[in-house]
Motif scaffolding. Structure first.
Motif, short mmCIF file in Angstrom:
data_model
loop_
_atom_site.label_atom_id
_atom_site.label_comp_id
_atom_site.label_asym_id
_atom_site.label_seq_id
_atom_site.Cartn_x
_atom_site.Cartn_y
_atom_site.Cartn_z
N GLY A 14 39.94 33.90 27.60
CA GLY A 14 39.17 33.19 28.68
C GLY A 14 37.76 33.73 28.43
O GLY A 14 37.60 34.89 27.70
N LYS A 15 36.83 32.94 28.56
CA LYS A 15 35.26 33.34 28.59
C LYS A 15 34.93 33.99 29.86
O LYS A 15 35.17 33.65 31.17
N VAL A 16 34.42 35.47 29.59
CA VAL A 16 34.20 36.06 30.71
C VAL A 16 32.50 35.98 31.06
O VAL A 16 31.68 36.36 29.95
N ILE A 17 32.10 35.93 32.13
CA ILE A 17 30.67 35.48 32.57
C ILE A 17 30.38 36.41 33.78
O ILE A 17 30.96 36.29 34.81
N ALA A 18 29.59 37.41 33.54
CA ALA A 18 28.94 37.85 34.72
C ALA A 18 27.78 37.19 35.15
O ALA A 18 26.81 36.72 34.56
N ILE A 19 27.75 37.21 36.53
CA ILE A 19 26.49 36.53 37.21
C ILE A 19 25.87 37.80 38.09
O ILE A 19 26.33 38.68 38.71
N ALA A 20 24.48 37.94 37.61
CA ALA A 20 23.87 39.22 37.85
C ALA A 20 22.47 38.71 38.12
O ALA A 20 21.84 38.04 37.67
N ASN A 21 21.68 39.52 39.24
CA ASN A 21 20.47 39.53 39.66
C ASN A 21 20.20 40.54 40.31
O ASN A 21 20.81 40.56 41.60
N GLN A 22 19.40 41.70 40.08
CA GLN A 22 19.30 42.96 41.17
C GLN A 22 18.57 42.53 42.19
O GLN A 22 18.43 43.06 43.33
N LYS A 23 17.72 41.31 42.19
CA LYS A 23 17.23 41.03 43.42
C LYS A 23 18.38 40.28 44.35
O LYS A 23 19.01 39.32 44.07
N GLY A 24 18.51 40.68 45.65
CA GLY A 24 19.16 40.20 46.61
C GLY A 24 18.67 38.85 47.08
O GLY A 24 17.45 38.48 46.89
N GLY A 25 19.76 38.13 47.57
CA GLY A 25 19.30 36.77 48.36
C GLY A 25 18.86 35.74 47.38
O GLY A 25 18.38 34.81 47.73
N VAL A 26 19.51 35.62 46.23
CA VAL A 26 19.27 34.54 45.37
C VAL A 26 20.34 33.60 45.25
O VAL A 26 20.15 32.93 44.25
N GLY A 27 21.37 33.81 45.89
CA GLY A 27 22.52 32.89 45.78
C GLY A 27 23.51 33.45 44.69
O GLY A 27 24.23 32.60 44.36
N LYS A 28 23.37 34.64 44.41
CA LYS A 28 24.54 35.24 43.49
C LYS A 28 25.75 35.04 43.69
O LYS A 28 26.70 34.45 43.09
N THR A 29 26.32 35.40 45.00
CA THR A 29 27.73 35.28 45.36
C THR A 29 27.96 33.97 45.85
O THR A 29 29.11 33.46 45.46
N THR A 30 27.12 33.00 46.23
CA THR A 30 27.12 31.71 46.41
C THR A 30 27.57 30.98 45.19
O THR A 30 28.39 30.20 45.10
N THR A 31 26.93 31.32 44.12
CA THR A 31 27.11 30.85 42.95
C THR A 31 28.59 31.24 42.22
O THR A 31 29.11 30.50 41.82
N ALA A 32 28.79 32.37 42.33
CA ALA A 32 30.01 33.05 42.04
C ALA A 32 31.39 32.27 42.58
O ALA A 32 32.20 31.75 41.87
N ILE A 33 31.24 32.03 43.83
CA ILE A 33 32.30 31.32 44.64
C ILE A 33 32.42 29.75 44.37
O ILE A 33 33.57 29.43 43.93
N ASN A 34 31.35 29.21 44.35
CA ASN A 34 31.45 27.84 43.99
C ASN A 34 31.36 27.43 42.82
O ASN A 34 31.99 26.40 42.20
N LEU A 35 30.97 28.10 41.80
CA LEU A 35 31.19 27.84 40.52
C LEU A 35 32.41 27.93 39.83
O LEU A 35 33.24 27.17 39.26
N ALA A 36 33.26 29.45 40.43
CA ALA A 36 34.66 29.42 40.20
C ALA A 36 35.43 28.54 40.79
O ALA A 36 36.50 27.78 40.10
N ALA A 37 35.47 28.14 42.02
CA ALA A 37 36.10 27.05 42.50
C ALA A 37 35.85 25.73 41.82
O ALA A 37 36.97 24.79 41.66
N SER A 38 34.65 25.41 41.35
CA SER A 38 34.33 24.09 40.88
C SER A 38 34.98 23.89 39.27
O SER A 38 35.55 22.76 38.91
N LEU A 39 35.01 24.96 38.46
CA LEU A 39 35.89 25.28 37.45
C LEU A 39 37.38 25.05 37.82
O LEU A 39 38.01 24.27 36.89
N ALA A 40 37.87 25.37 38.74
CA ALA A 40 39.27 25.15 39.17
C ALA A 40 39.41 23.82 39.55
O ALA A 40 40.52 23.19 39.10
N VAL A 41 38.56 23.07 40.20
CA VAL A 41 38.65 21.72 40.47
C VAL A 41 38.73 20.80 39.22
O VAL A 41 39.34 19.97 39.21
N ALA A 42 38.02 21.25 38.16
CA ALA A 42 37.88 20.71 36.92
C ALA A 42 39.06 21.07 36.08
O ALA A 42 39.30 20.80 34.83
N GLU A 43 40.18 21.55 36.80
CA GLU A 43 41.48 22.07 36.16
C GLU A 43 41.26 23.03 34.91
O GLU A 43 41.85 23.07 34.01
#
Length: 254
Positions: free
Chosen positions: A2-31
């Protein structure tokens, strides 16, 4: 593997966790089979997927200190094809314990290396800092996704992260690539937003994702219901933007 992708930005409030959750879920939706590793002691990716952190039998902290393996800790989420390695507040102590370990920057890589072949994508949600946990994520990753809020100081935070990226490439992970720059909280009616977009395109060129994440109420509300945006309101602009991002990433991996 599997491809390992880190989502990072030391600045808070940029949508990092929102992106992690929804990207991972969207990849799952795409089978695609996806594992989300919540490496942030705040545990927002864990609670955002509906997992109660107070009743966990183990977390990524136990993985870091060698107490348990990935397979012993992974949780099947309510999203088919999406698995979670949850976080707990105990992870705060991992930074201190890592300092005393041999090859401390590569502990996470060593712990997950035999498990990544089970998944198409492994997404790591990093803490909003450039400490040892984030360095471990960058050392373990094939690529780095940088979410950038379209605001005045956006480039300053990115430049600091790029300096860390260069150091990691130099001494720990020479093959670490930039997966892409993701524009978050984008409002095309805002002149400042458009100026930041132009600046990012001028600096990064085609490394900026075509998919931009809009300001969207669904993305703000979904975590309180313990659901990715797609399963809260699939027709929303936010959910559709992350589905589009997932397709871009699948194209990158092809």
């Amino acid at each position: 593997m599997g491809k390992v992708i880190a989502i990072a930005n030391q600045k808070g409030g940029v949508g990092k966790t929102t992106t992690a959750i929804n990207l991972a879920a969207s990849l799952a939706v795409a089978e695609k089979k996806a594992l989300l590793i919540d490496l942030d002691p705040q545990g927002n990716a864990t609670s955002g997927l509906g997992v109660d952190r107070t009743v966990l039998s183990g977390s990524v902290y136990d993985l870091i200190i060698g107490r348990a393996s990935v397979s012993e800790l992974v949780i099947q989420t309510d999203t088919p094809g999406l698995f979670l390695l949850p976080s707990h507040i105990d992870l705060v102590g991992a930074e201190i314990e890592l300092v005393q370990m041999n090859a401390r920057e590569g502990v996470l890589k060593d712990r997950i290396k035999t498990e990544t072949e089970r998944y198409d994508f492994v997404i790591i949600d990093c803490p909003p800092s450039l400490g040892l946990l984030t360095i471990n994520a960058l050392t373990a990753a094939n690529s780095l996704l940088i979410p950038v809020q379209c605001e005045y100081y956006a480039m300053e935070g990115v430049k600091q992260l790029l300096e860390t990226l260069a150091l990691v490439r130099q001494s720990l992970n020479p093959a670490l690539a930039i997966e892409g720059i993701l524009l978050t909280m984008f409002d095309g009616r805002n002149n400042l937003n458009n100026q930041v977009v132009d600046e990012l395109h001028a600096f990064f060129g085609n490394q900026v994702f075509k998919s931009a994440i809009p300001r969207n109420i669904t993305l703000a509300e979904a975590p309180s219901h313990g659901k990715p945006a797609f399963f809260y309101d699939a027709a929303s602009r936010g959910a559709q933007a992350y589905l589009s991002l997932a397709q871009e990433m699948i194209g990158h991996a092809a």
